[in-house]
Design a protein around this motif. Sequence first.
Motif, PDB file in Angstrom:
ATOM      1  N   SER A  48     -14.068  28.431-123.833  1.00 32.86           N
ATOM      2  CA  SER A  48     -14.970  27.723-124.751  1.00 32.86           C
ATOM      3  C   SER A  48     -14.878  28.233-126.191  1.00 32.86           C
ATOM      4  O   SER A  48     -15.149  27.480-127.122  1.00 32.86           O
ATOM      5  CB  SER A  48     -16.409  27.792-124.259  1.00 32.86           C
ATOM      6  OG  SER A  48     -16.829  29.130-124.148  1.00 32.86           O
ATOM      7  N   TYR A 107     -15.929  23.783-121.016  1.00 31.40           N
ATOM      8  CA  TYR A 107     -16.796  22.952-121.841  1.00 31.40           C
ATOM      9  C   TYR A 107     -17.761  22.087-121.041  1.00 31.40           C
ATOM     10  O   TYR A 107     -18.715  21.562-121.586  1.00 31.40           O
ATOM     11  CB  TYR A 107     -15.946  22.013-122.710  1.00 31.40           C
ATOM     12  CG  TYR A 107     -14.947  22.735-123.563  1.00 31.40           C
ATOM     13  CD1 TYR A 107     -15.313  23.285-124.784  1.00 31.40           C
ATOM     14  CD2 TYR A 107     -13.622  22.872-123.161  1.00 31.40           C
ATOM     15  CE1 TYR A 107     -14.389  23.946-125.579  1.00 31.40           C
ATOM     16  CE2 TYR A 107     -12.698  23.531-123.945  1.00 31.40           C
ATOM     17  CZ  TYR A 107     -13.091  24.062-125.149  1.00 31.40           C
ATOM     18  OH  TYR A 107     -12.176  24.722-125.923  1.00 31.40           O
ATOM     19  N   VAL A 108     -17.485  21.896-119.776  1.00 29.04           N
ATOM     20  CA  VAL A 108     -18.245  20.947-118.972  1.00 29.04           C
ATOM     21  C   VAL A 108     -19.598  21.527-118.552  1.00 29.04           C
ATOM     22  O   VAL A 108     -19.727  22.732-118.329  1.00 29.04           O
ATOM     23  CB  VAL A 108     -17.408  20.500-117.739  1.00 29.04           C
ATOM     24  CG1 VAL A 108     -17.372  21.572-116.670  1.00 29.04           C
ATOM     25  CG2 VAL A 108     -17.900  19.197-117.181  1.00 29.04           C
ATOM     26  N   ASP A 109     -20.599  20.650-118.495  1.00 28.67           N
ATOM     27  CA  ASP A 109     -21.929  21.012-118.028  1.00 28.67           C
ATOM     28  C   ASP A 109     -22.043  20.547-116.580  1.00 28.67           C
ATOM     29  O   ASP A 109     -22.156  19.343-116.315  1.00 28.67           O
ATOM     30  CB  ASP A 109     -22.980  20.338-118.908  1.00 28.67           C
ATOM     31  CG  ASP A 109     -24.406  20.615-118.457  1.00 28.67           C
ATOM     32  OD1 ASP A 109     -24.614  21.334-117.456  1.00 28.67           O
ATOM     33  OD2 ASP A 109     -25.323  20.093-119.119  1.00 28.67           O
ATOM     34  N   ASP A 111     -24.415  20.689-114.587  1.00 28.62           N
ATOM     35  CA  ASP A 111     -25.717  20.120-114.248  1.00 28.62           C
ATOM     36  C   ASP A 111     -25.801  18.633-114.609  1.00 28.62           C
ATOM     37  O   ASP A 111     -26.665  17.921-114.118  1.00 28.62           O
ATOM     38  CB  ASP A 111     -26.842  20.878-114.962  1.00 28.62           C
ATOM     39  CG  ASP A 111     -26.996  22.292-114.425  1.00 28.62           C
ATOM     40  OD1 ASP A 111     -26.768  22.494-113.210  1.00 28.62           O
ATOM     41  OD2 ASP A 111     -27.324  23.192-115.215  1.00 28.62           O
ATOM     42  N   ASP A 112     -24.906  18.181-115.473  1.00 28.27           N
ATOM     43  CA  ASP A 112     -24.829  16.773-115.862  1.00 28.27           C
ATOM     44  C   ASP A 112     -23.737  16.107-115.019  1.00 28.27           C
ATOM     45  O   ASP A 112     -22.935  16.797-114.379  1.00 28.27           O
ATOM     46  CB  ASP A 112     -24.469  16.689-117.349  1.00 28.27           C
ATOM     47  CG  ASP A 112     -24.713  15.325-117.959  1.00 28.27           C
ATOM     48  OD1 ASP A 112     -25.230  14.433-117.268  1.00 28.27           O
ATOM     49  OD2 ASP A 112     -24.366  15.151-119.140  1.00 28.27           O
ATOM     50  N   ASN A 128     -18.090  15.177-121.045  1.00 29.03           N
ATOM     51  CA  ASN A 128     -18.406  15.961-119.845  1.00 29.03           C
ATOM     52  C   ASN A 128     -17.449  15.668-118.690  1.00 29.03           C
ATOM     53  O   ASN A 128     -17.848  15.293-117.592  1.00 29.03           O
ATOM     54  CB  ASN A 128     -19.848  15.748-119.393  1.00 29.03           C
ATOM     55  CG  ASN A 128     -20.379  16.988-118.691  1.00 29.03           C
ATOM     56  OD1 ASN A 128     -20.312  18.078-119.248  1.00 29.03           O
ATOM     57  ND2 ASN A 128     -20.881  16.842-117.487  1.00 29.03           N
TER      58      ASN A 128
END
Length: 184
Positions: A48, A107-109, A111-112, A128
């Motif tokens: 990141s 970079y990915v979330d 939780d989303d 995402n």
Amino acid sequence: REDYKNKLGLVELPNNIREYLRRRNQPVDSRYLFSPDKNSLHILNLTSDGNYILGLQLRNMNKWATNKYFTYKLSGIYKNLFRINTPDIIEKAEQIDPISTVFGFSYVDLDDEVTIFEGPLDSFLFHNSVGLCSVNNQFPFDISNKRWFFDGDEAGREALRKKLAEGEKVFLWKKFIDDNHLPD
């Protein structure tokens, strides 16, 4: 990234490669380096902060090339590109290997909702999302909020059929084309 660039004699992107990426609607940023000697684009899976490489994919830019893409996990970078086989280094790199070809992992979330693409370049264009470098590579996290978006070729369609049979959410190119009355 800088050590990798220097060790392999890579350069920042020349204008013709920048233009190639722009034609594909790709952002021209630090995720890429170029080898003038081998005429190959290095697509980097960065941490990141953008300073470290987890894995990479080489895109051969020669028109006559039979193999367009070569994917390297972190251990493969050390062994094949740096020619380093020190057991301690390889063992530590192999611990990272399961996520090294999950482009965008840093970079990915999780939780989303996560969209999983076949290739890194596709994933760079979508919020995402991650790219796996192949329909055969696994997504290493057990999350329920994911959807699969593979290429519309036979390998992608077959992989999506299996995902659909497993109850996964998938994007179906044929259905999209038919529903929107688009030409094949």
